[in-house]
Design a protein around this motif. Structure first.
Motif, PDB file in Angstrom:
ATOM      1  N   ALA A   1      16.190  17.873  -1.209  1.00  0.00           N
ATOM      2  CA  ALA A   1      16.027  16.899  -0.134  1.00  0.00           C
ATOM      3  C   ALA A   1      15.502  15.606  -0.731  1.00  0.00           C
ATOM      4  N   ASN A   2      15.853  14.507  -0.108  1.00  0.00           N
ATOM      5  CA  ASN A   2      15.339  13.208  -0.514  1.00  0.00           C
ATOM      6  C   ASN A   2      14.090  12.869   0.293  1.00  0.00           C
ATOM      7  N   LEU A   3      13.104  12.286  -0.367  1.00  0.00           N
ATOM      8  CA  LEU A   3      11.954  11.797   0.371  1.00  0.00           C
ATOM      9  C   LEU A   3      12.393  10.670   1.299  1.00  0.00           C
ATOM     10  N   ARG A   4      11.837  10.673   2.497  1.00  0.00           N
ATOM     11  CA  ARG A   4      12.146   9.601   3.443  1.00  0.00           C
ATOM     12  C   ARG A   4      11.671   8.258   2.890  1.00  0.00           C
ATOM     13  N   PRO A   5      12.315   7.173   3.245  1.00  0.00           N
ATOM     14  CA  PRO A   5      11.869   5.848   2.799  1.00  0.00           C
ATOM     15  C   PRO A   5      10.420   5.561   3.161  1.00  0.00           C
ATOM     16  N   THR A   6       9.939   6.145   4.261  1.00  0.00           N
ATOM     17  CA  THR A   6       8.552   5.919   4.673  1.00  0.00           C
ATOM     18  C   THR A   6       7.550   6.614   3.771  1.00  0.00           C
ATOM     19  N   MET A   7       8.036   7.437   2.823  1.00  0.00           N
ATOM     20  CA  MET A   7       7.143   8.091   1.873  1.00  0.00           C
ATOM     21  C   MET A   7       7.128   7.366   0.530  1.00  0.00           C
ATOM     22  N   LEU A   8       7.848   6.251   0.469  1.00  0.00           N
ATOM     23  CA  LEU A   8       7.863   5.426  -0.741  1.00  0.00           C
ATOM     24  C   LEU A   8       7.091   4.142  -0.495  1.00  0.00           C
ATOM     25  N   HIS A   9       6.588   3.567  -1.591  1.00  0.00           N
ATOM     26  CA  HIS A   9       5.968   2.241  -1.552  1.00  0.00           C
ATOM     27  C   HIS A   9       4.865   2.159  -0.502  1.00  0.00           C
ATOM     28  N   ALA A  10       3.979   3.168  -0.546  1.00  0.00           N
ATOM     29  CA  ALA A  10       2.837   3.234   0.380  1.00  0.00           C
ATOM     30  C   ALA A  10       3.272   3.173   1.834  1.00  0.00           C
ATOM     31  N   GLY A  11       4.430   3.745   2.109  1.00  0.00           N
ATOM     32  CA  GLY A  11       4.927   3.804   3.474  1.00  0.00           C
ATOM     33  C   GLY A  11       5.587   2.547   3.965  1.00  0.00           C
ATOM     34  N   GLY A  12       5.644   1.510   3.105  1.00  0.00           N
ATOM     35  CA  GLY A  12       6.263   0.256   3.512  1.00  0.00           C
ATOM     36  C   GLY A  12       5.477  -0.500   4.566  1.00  0.00           C
ATOM     37  N   THR A  13       4.202  -0.183   4.708  1.00  0.00           N
ATOM     38  CA  THR A  13       3.391  -0.790   5.769  1.00  0.00           C
ATOM     39  C   THR A  13       2.437  -1.862   5.256  1.00  0.00           C
ATOM     40  N   GLN A  14       2.369  -2.053   3.944  1.00  0.00           N
ATOM     41  CA  GLN A  14       1.406  -3.009   3.399  1.00  0.00           C
ATOM     42  C   GLN A  14       1.844  -4.444   3.662  1.00  0.00           C
ATOM     43  N   THR A  15       0.870  -5.281   3.948  1.00  0.00           N
ATOM     44  CA  THR A  15       1.110  -6.706   4.154  1.00  0.00           C
ATOM     45  C   THR A  15       0.266  -7.491   3.155  1.00  0.00           C
ATOM     46  N   ALA A  16       0.483  -8.787   3.105  1.00  0.00           N
ATOM     47  CA  ALA A  16      -0.304  -9.618   2.202  1.00  0.00           C
ATOM     48  C   ALA A  16      -1.794  -9.514   2.513  1.00  0.00           C
ATOM     49  N   ALA A  17      -2.124  -9.260   3.781  1.00  0.00           N
ATOM     50  CA  ALA A  17      -3.522  -9.163   4.174  1.00  0.00           C
ATOM     51  C   ALA A  17      -4.147  -7.821   3.813  1.00  0.00           C
ATOM     52  N   THR A  18      -3.344  -6.730   3.870  1.00  0.00           N
ATOM     53  CA  THR A  18      -3.896  -5.397   3.626  1.00  0.00           C
ATOM     54  C   THR A  18      -3.783  -4.949   2.179  1.00  0.00           C
ATOM     55  N   LEU A  19      -2.842  -5.512   1.434  1.00  0.00           N
ATOM     56  CA  LEU A  19      -2.579  -5.028   0.082  1.00  0.00           C
ATOM     57  C   LEU A  19      -3.804  -5.075  -0.831  1.00  0.00           C
ATOM     58  N   PRO A  20      -4.657  -6.096  -0.765  1.00  0.00           N
ATOM     59  CA  PRO A  20      -5.830  -6.097  -1.636  1.00  0.00           C
ATOM     60  C   PRO A  20      -6.782  -4.923  -1.395  1.00  0.00           C
ATOM     61  N   TYR A  21      -6.663  -4.251  -0.245  1.00  0.00           N
ATOM     62  CA  TYR A  21      -7.526  -3.124   0.065  1.00  0.00           C
ATOM     63  C   TYR A  21      -6.885  -1.784  -0.269  1.00  0.00           C
ATOM     64  N   CYS A  22      -5.690  -1.834  -0.842  1.00  0.00           N
ATOM     65  CA  CYS A  22      -4.992  -0.608  -1.257  1.00  0.00           C
ATOM     66  C   CYS A  22      -5.045  -0.504  -2.774  1.00  0.00           C
ATOM     67  N   ASP A  23      -5.325   0.689  -3.294  1.00  0.00           N
ATOM     68  CA  ASP A  23      -5.359   0.816  -4.757  1.00  0.00           C
ATOM     69  C   ASP A  23      -3.952   0.805  -5.353  1.00  0.00           C
ATOM     70  N   CYS A  24      -2.962   0.552  -4.488  1.00  0.00           N
ATOM     71  CA  CYS A  24      -1.574   0.394  -4.942  1.00  0.00           C
ATOM     72  C   CYS A  24      -1.220  -1.065  -5.140  1.00  0.00           C
ATOM     73  N   GLN A  25      -2.203  -1.954  -5.136  1.00  0.00           N
ATOM     74  CA  GLN A  25      -1.945  -3.388  -5.091  1.00  0.00           C
ATOM     75  C   GLN A  25      -0.926  -3.843  -6.140  1.00  0.00           C
TER      76      GLN A  25
END
Length: 258
Positions: free
Chosen positions: A204-228
């Motif tokens: 099975a393929n992982l859903r796109p929402t399971m890649l790239h931190a769920g695709g929910t990061q914005t310029a405002a939230t990214l500095p608070y994610c260790d995935c920056q």
């Protein structure tokens, strides 16, 4: 989060605010940066690794440093375990991974693991590897154990020191690693286009929402994610879904692999 838990949080916060308003002013001497890693907690992560070896019976455990900010330089970084009287150098491998030795005095003194870079510029992860895993692939049981060890060892990054104690209060390895919304991020070696799971004849393929931190990061939230700076390498694995065996292999599709 359940309502009783919310009420307890509100009560604790109210009590903390009340105490701050009524308590006399006391000056405390800071002995170390509160975001340095706890030696005791990292040893606890090592103990958990031994207790859950069934997930990866032949695997080895290391810890790894990853960049959290664009300007983080890991080459040449040094680590030491520092307590009241103890100062122990920790060798760092070229891939920025390391192991910890058990030291009774360091444990007794509740020592900290201190890096020669600001800890807030780093992301810390457990690194569990089973031998004979094909090149460029990851074994799901290894990832399950990485998550359990990482949470137990206190490796989850949190930029908000004000509420860091709340995170520790309500975070356990089981609540993070065994829940669909645990949101424990893993990082691939290269940028990701997709991830495919193989378990015997099932795939099975992982859903796109399971890649790239769920695709929910914005310029405002990214500095608070260790995935920056690792956003394009980040993914969630179905470590909570026991229908996928521990021997499930994850295969990564990168731009250069097409």
């Amino acid at each position: 989060m359940r309502i009783p838990t919310l009420l307890m949080v509100a009560t604790l916060l109210a009590a903390s605010c009340a105490a701050a308003q009524t308590a006399p002013s006391v000056t405390l001497q800071a002995t170390r940066d509160p975001v340095d890693k706890s030696y005791r907690k990292m040893i606890a992560g090592m103990d958990l690794f031994e207790r859950h070896r069934a997930l990866a019976p032949q695997a080895t455990l290391r810890f790894q440093l990853l960049p959290r900010r664009p300007d983080t330089q890991l080459d040449g970084i040094t680590l030491r375990v520092a307590g009241d009287t103890v100062s122990l150098p920790v060798p760092v491998a070229p891939d920025h991974s390391f192991t910890l030795e058990r030291h009774q005095q360091a444990w007794k003194e509740d020592a900290a693991l201190i890096a020669s870079r600001k800890t807030s510029t780093l992301t810390w992860r457990a690194q569990v590897r089973s031998p004979n895993t094909p090149e460029g692939k990851r074994r799901l049981g290894d990832l399950r154990l990485e998550c359990l060890v990482g949470v137990e060892a206190g490796l989850l990054s949190n930029n908000s020191r004000l509420f860091a104690w709340l995170g520790e209060l309500f975070t356990s390895p089981e609540s993070v690693c065994n829940a669909p919304d645990g949101n424990y991020l893993f990082f691939a070696e290269r940028p990701l286009l997709g991830v495919t799971l193989y378990d015997g004849h099932r795939s099975a393929n992982l859903r796109p929402t399971m890649l790239h931190a769920g695709g929910t990061q914005t310029a405002a939230t990214l500095p608070y994610c260790d995935c920056q700076v690792l956003l394009d390498r980040s993914y969630y694995a179905p470590i909570w879904d026991r229908s996928w065996s521990d021997d499930t292999l994850l295969e990564f599709e990168s731009p250069g692999s097409l």
